[in-house]
Design a protein around this motif. Structure first.
Motif, PDB file in Angstrom:
ATOM      1  N   ILE A 100       0.841  -1.196   0.000  1.00  0.00           N
ATOM      2  CA  ILE A 100       0.000   0.000   0.000  1.00  0.00           C
ATOM      3  C   ILE A 100       0.874   1.243   0.000  1.00  0.00           C
ATOM      4  N   LYS A 101       0.344   2.293  -0.631  1.00  0.00           N
ATOM      5  CA  LYS A 101       1.047   3.578  -0.657  1.00  0.00           C
ATOM      6  C   LYS A 101       0.166   4.599   0.041  1.00  0.00           C
ATOM      7  N   ILE A 102       0.652   5.116   1.167  1.00  0.00           N
ATOM      8  CA  ILE A 102      -0.124   6.078   1.957  1.00  0.00           C
ATOM      9  C   ILE A 102      -0.259   7.379   1.177  1.00  0.00           C
ATOM     10  N   ASP A 103      -1.468   7.855   1.033  1.00  0.00           N
ATOM     11  CA  ASP A 103      -1.715   9.074   0.268  1.00  0.00           C
ATOM     12  C   ASP A 103      -1.022  10.287   0.887  1.00  0.00           C
ATOM     13  N   LYS A 104      -0.640  11.220  -0.005  1.00  0.00           N
ATOM     14  CA  LYS A 104       0.116  12.373   0.478  1.00  0.00           C
ATOM     15  C   LYS A 104      -0.678  13.291   1.405  1.00  0.00           C
ATOM     16  N   SER A 105      -2.011  13.204   1.395  1.00  0.00           N
ATOM     17  CA  SER A 105      -2.802  14.056   2.286  1.00  0.00           C
ATOM     18  C   SER A 105      -2.538  13.724   3.761  1.00  0.00           C
ATOM     19  N   PHE A 106      -2.078  12.507   4.053  1.00  0.00           N
ATOM     20  CA  PHE A 106      -1.783  12.130   5.436  1.00  0.00           C
ATOM     21  C   PHE A 106      -0.404  12.613   5.871  1.00  0.00           C
ATOM     22  N   ILE A 107       0.432  12.917   4.881  1.00  0.00           N
ATOM     23  CA  ILE A 107       1.812  13.301   5.181  1.00  0.00           C
ATOM     24  C   ILE A 107       1.925  14.806   5.335  1.00  0.00           C
ATOM     25  N   ARG A 108       1.080  15.516   4.599  1.00  0.00           N
ATOM     26  CA  ARG A 108       1.170  16.983   4.503  1.00  0.00           C
ATOM     27  C   ARG A 108       1.336  17.666   5.860  1.00  0.00           C
ATOM     28  N   ASP A 109       0.461  17.380   6.818  1.00  0.00           N
ATOM     29  CA  ASP A 109       0.512  18.087   8.103  1.00  0.00           C
ATOM     30  C   ASP A 109       1.078  17.232   9.226  1.00  0.00           C
ATOM     31  N   LEU A 110       1.729  16.192   8.828  1.00  0.00           N
ATOM     32  CA  LEU A 110       2.176  15.198   9.807  1.00  0.00           C
ATOM     33  C   LEU A 110       2.936  15.814  10.971  1.00  0.00           C
ATOM     34  N   GLU A 111       3.897  16.705  10.685  1.00  0.00           N
ATOM     35  CA  GLU A 111       4.788  17.183  11.741  1.00  0.00           C
ATOM     36  C   GLU A 111       4.481  18.612  12.176  1.00  0.00           C
ATOM     37  N   THR A 112       3.702  19.336  11.335  1.00  0.00           N
ATOM     38  CA  THR A 112       3.507  20.759  11.632  1.00  0.00           C
ATOM     39  C   THR A 112       2.259  21.033  12.459  1.00  0.00           C
ATOM     40  N   ALA A 113       1.351  20.081  12.488  1.00  0.00           N
ATOM     41  CA  ALA A 113       0.063  20.302  13.159  1.00  0.00           C
ATOM     42  C   ALA A 113       0.234  20.544  14.659  1.00  0.00           C
ATOM     43  N   ALA A 114      -0.739  21.221  15.228  1.00  0.00           N
ATOM     44  CA  ALA A 114      -0.719  21.468  16.671  1.00  0.00           C
ATOM     45  C   ALA A 114      -0.754  20.137  17.408  1.00  0.00           C
ATOM     46  N   PRO A 115      -0.172  20.078  18.604  1.00  0.00           N
ATOM     47  CA  PRO A 115      -0.056  18.823  19.339  1.00  0.00           C
ATOM     48  C   PRO A 115      -1.363  18.025  19.420  1.00  0.00           C
TER      49      PRO A 115
ATOM     50  N   ASN B 199      -3.306  12.663  12.119  1.00  0.00           N
ATOM     51  CA  ASN B 199      -2.557  12.088  11.002  1.00  0.00           C
ATOM     52  C   ASN B 199      -1.483  11.117  11.476  1.00  0.00           C
ATOM     53  N   ALA B 200      -0.819  11.471  12.557  1.00  0.00           N
ATOM     54  CA  ALA B 200       0.215  10.585  13.085  1.00  0.00           C
ATOM     55  C   ALA B 200      -0.413   9.260  13.512  1.00  0.00           C
ATOM     56  N   GLY B 201      -1.571   9.352  14.168  1.00  0.00           N
ATOM     57  CA  GLY B 201      -2.266   8.151  14.618  1.00  0.00           C
ATOM     58  C   GLY B 201      -2.696   7.284  13.449  1.00  0.00           C
ATOM     59  N   LEU B 202      -3.160   7.933  12.385  1.00  0.00           N
ATOM     60  CA  LEU B 202      -3.586   7.183  11.202  1.00  0.00           C
ATOM     61  C   LEU B 202      -2.395   6.503  10.533  1.00  0.00           C
ATOM     62  N   VAL B 203      -1.301   7.251  10.387  1.00  0.00           N
ATOM     63  CA  VAL B 203      -0.111   6.659   9.768  1.00  0.00           C
ATOM     64  C   VAL B 203       0.366   5.466  10.598  1.00  0.00           C
ATOM     65  N   LYS B 204       0.344   5.649  11.919  1.00  0.00           N
ATOM     66  CA  LYS B 204       0.740   4.558  12.817  1.00  0.00           C
ATOM     67  C   LYS B 204      -0.159   3.334  12.578  1.00  0.00           C
ATOM     68  N   ALA B 205      -1.457   3.584  12.420  1.00  0.00           N
ATOM     69  CA  ALA B 205      -2.406   2.492  12.167  1.00  0.00           C
ATOM     70  C   ALA B 205      -2.107   1.804  10.834  1.00  0.00           C
ATOM     71  N   PHE B 206      -1.754   2.598   9.811  1.00  0.00           N
ATOM     72  CA  PHE B 206      -1.414   2.023   8.504  1.00  0.00           C
ATOM     73  C   PHE B 206      -0.161   1.158   8.608  1.00  0.00           C
ATOM     74  N   VAL B 207       0.789   1.618   9.428  1.00  0.00           N
ATOM     75  CA  VAL B 207       2.030   0.854   9.628  1.00  0.00           C
ATOM     76  C   VAL B 207       1.701  -0.512  10.228  1.00  0.00           C
ATOM     77  N   ASN B 208       0.847  -0.505  11.246  1.00  0.00           N
ATOM     78  CA  ASN B 208       0.460  -1.767  11.896  1.00  0.00           C
ATOM     79  C   ASN B 208      -0.322  -2.670  10.950  1.00  0.00           C
TER      80      ASN B 208
ATOM     81  N   ALA C 181       5.255   5.785   1.762  1.00  0.00           N
ATOM     82  CA  ALA C 181       4.556   7.061   1.952  1.00  0.00           C
ATOM     83  C   ALA C 181       4.907   7.970   0.790  1.00  0.00           C
ATOM     84  N   GLU C 182       3.908   8.650   0.236  1.00  0.00           N
ATOM     85  CA  GLU C 182       4.194   9.565  -0.883  1.00  0.00           C
ATOM     86  C   GLU C 182       4.002  11.011  -0.435  1.00  0.00           C
ATOM     87  N   GLY C 183       4.602  11.930  -1.186  1.00  0.00           N
ATOM     88  CA  GLY C 183       4.423  13.348  -0.892  1.00  0.00           C
ATOM     89  C   GLY C 183       5.258  13.857   0.270  1.00  0.00           C
ATOM     90  N   ILE C 184       6.415  13.240   0.511  1.00  0.00           N
ATOM     91  CA  ILE C 184       7.306  13.712   1.581  1.00  0.00           C
ATOM     92  C   ILE C 184       8.067  14.946   1.084  1.00  0.00           C
TER      93      ILE C 184
END
Ligand code: C2E
Ligand code: CA
Ligand code: CA
Ligand code: CA
Length: 282
Positions: A199-214, A220-229, A240-243
């Motif tokens: 699977i290739k994680i869509d770039k919309s999940f990566i866009r705000d991954l690190e910049t979003a408020a806590p 997004n981090a939780g979703l990516v973590k779920a995709f990893v599992n 992951a695309e769109g890095i």
């Protein structure tokens, strides 16, 4: 042509009129584009996020229109699908990408997979796997170096044909990936039902991954973590695309995703530049 069209389409309002003419023009030009050699493939590397080594190349089509310049795929793929020109165009993409991958191997570069985007219209043809087999035979590329990327819109079509084509590709040894993962409604159901390899994680999940408020980041981090599992449990490869930023790269690694693609590493480039890249970073 516009003035003549004006009389024939006078029952549409002005904007609609323009859109119809424009669409017919694109369709008309698309019909000639293949024989006039106006398509080109660009390649974007997929890298190992730990060391930036190139592990695959995604082929992305470009249309160099003689008068209108470069037309991006988002502006013509859906039209090509509607008039079914995507079938011959898609075959050309497959042929060209396999030819290039074989050429890279013949030039002594370390073998890597080449990933090809396949439209739903193409993938639901009952003879799609046979087309792939023929192209591999013609180009001499081993099946394991070809990756086929499909989207959920493919999987939503005739499910029996799709499953059967995926199975045939698997039997050939071709690698199959679900692109834009997480953007549709039933991605997870399909993963269970379809014999896919990655699977290739869509770039919309990566866009705000690190910049979003806590508080928000956890989404997004939780979703990516779920995709990893999910990928780990289903034995699927994960990309992951769109890095675009170093922070995103580091964050993805922390979450357990070790493959990626994006402007941070390289934009899609013509074959010659991709070759140079493979020479330096293969
Ligand atoms: P896609 O398969 O999801 O491809 C990824 C798109 O994201 C590409 O756009 C790529 O240039 C762009 N991209 C790469 N890195 C980044 C990044 O870091 N940030 C952002 N924002 N974007 C990035 P492109 O080349 O314009 O292609 C658009 C879409 O057109 C593709 O989306 C794919 O659905 C379709 N497409 C492209 N080539 C083909 C083809 O040969 N056949 C078919 N059927 N569809 C194609
Ligand atoms: Ca893709
Ligand atoms: Ca994608
Ligand atoms: Ca997309």
């Amino acid at each position: 042509a516009k003035n003549q069209g004006g009389n024939r389409y006078h029952f549409f309002d002005g904007r609609m009129h323009e859109a119809v003419i424009q669409r017919l023009q694109v369709e008309n030009d698309l019909r000639k584009a293949l024989e006039r050699n106006e398509f080109q493939l660009h390649y974007q590397p997929q890298v190992d996020l730990t060391d930036n080594r190139v592990v695959a190349m995604e082929a992305l089509i470009r249309w160099n229109h003689p008068e209108r310049g470069r037309i991006p795929p988002d502006r013509f793929i859906s039209i090509a699908e509607e008039c079914r020109l995507i079938i011959p165009i898609g075959r050309w993409v497959l042929q060209e990408a396999c030819r290039q991958a074989k050429l890279w191997q013949d030039q002594g570069l370390d073998p890597i997979r080449v990933a090809v985007n396949v439209s739903a219209v193409q993938f639901t043809e009952t003879d799609f796997a046979e087309t792939v087999r023929q192209v591999l035979q013609e180009t001499g590329l081993e099946a394991r170096w070809l990756e086929v990327e499909i989207t959920e819109t493919v999987v939503m079509k005739d499910q029996e044909v799709v499953r059967s084509n995926l199975k045939k590709l698997k039997d050939l040894g071709v690698f199959t990936t679900l692109d834009d993962f997480g953007t549709g409604y039933s991605s997870i159901t399909y993963l269970r039902q379809m014999p896919l390899d990655g699977i290739k994680i869509d770039k919309s999940f990566i866009r705000d991954l690190e910049t979003a408020a806590p508080s928000d980041e956890s989404k997004n981090a939780g979703l990516v973590k779920a995709f990893v599992n999910l990928a780990a449990n289903l034995h699927l490869s994960l990309v992951a695309e769109g890095i675009e930023t170093e922070d995103q790269r580091r964050f993805l690694l922390q979450l357990g995703c070790s493959r990626g693609q994006g402007f941070l590493f390289n934009p899609p480039v013509p074959a010659e530049e991709a070759t140079a890249l493979l020479r330096s970073k293969g």
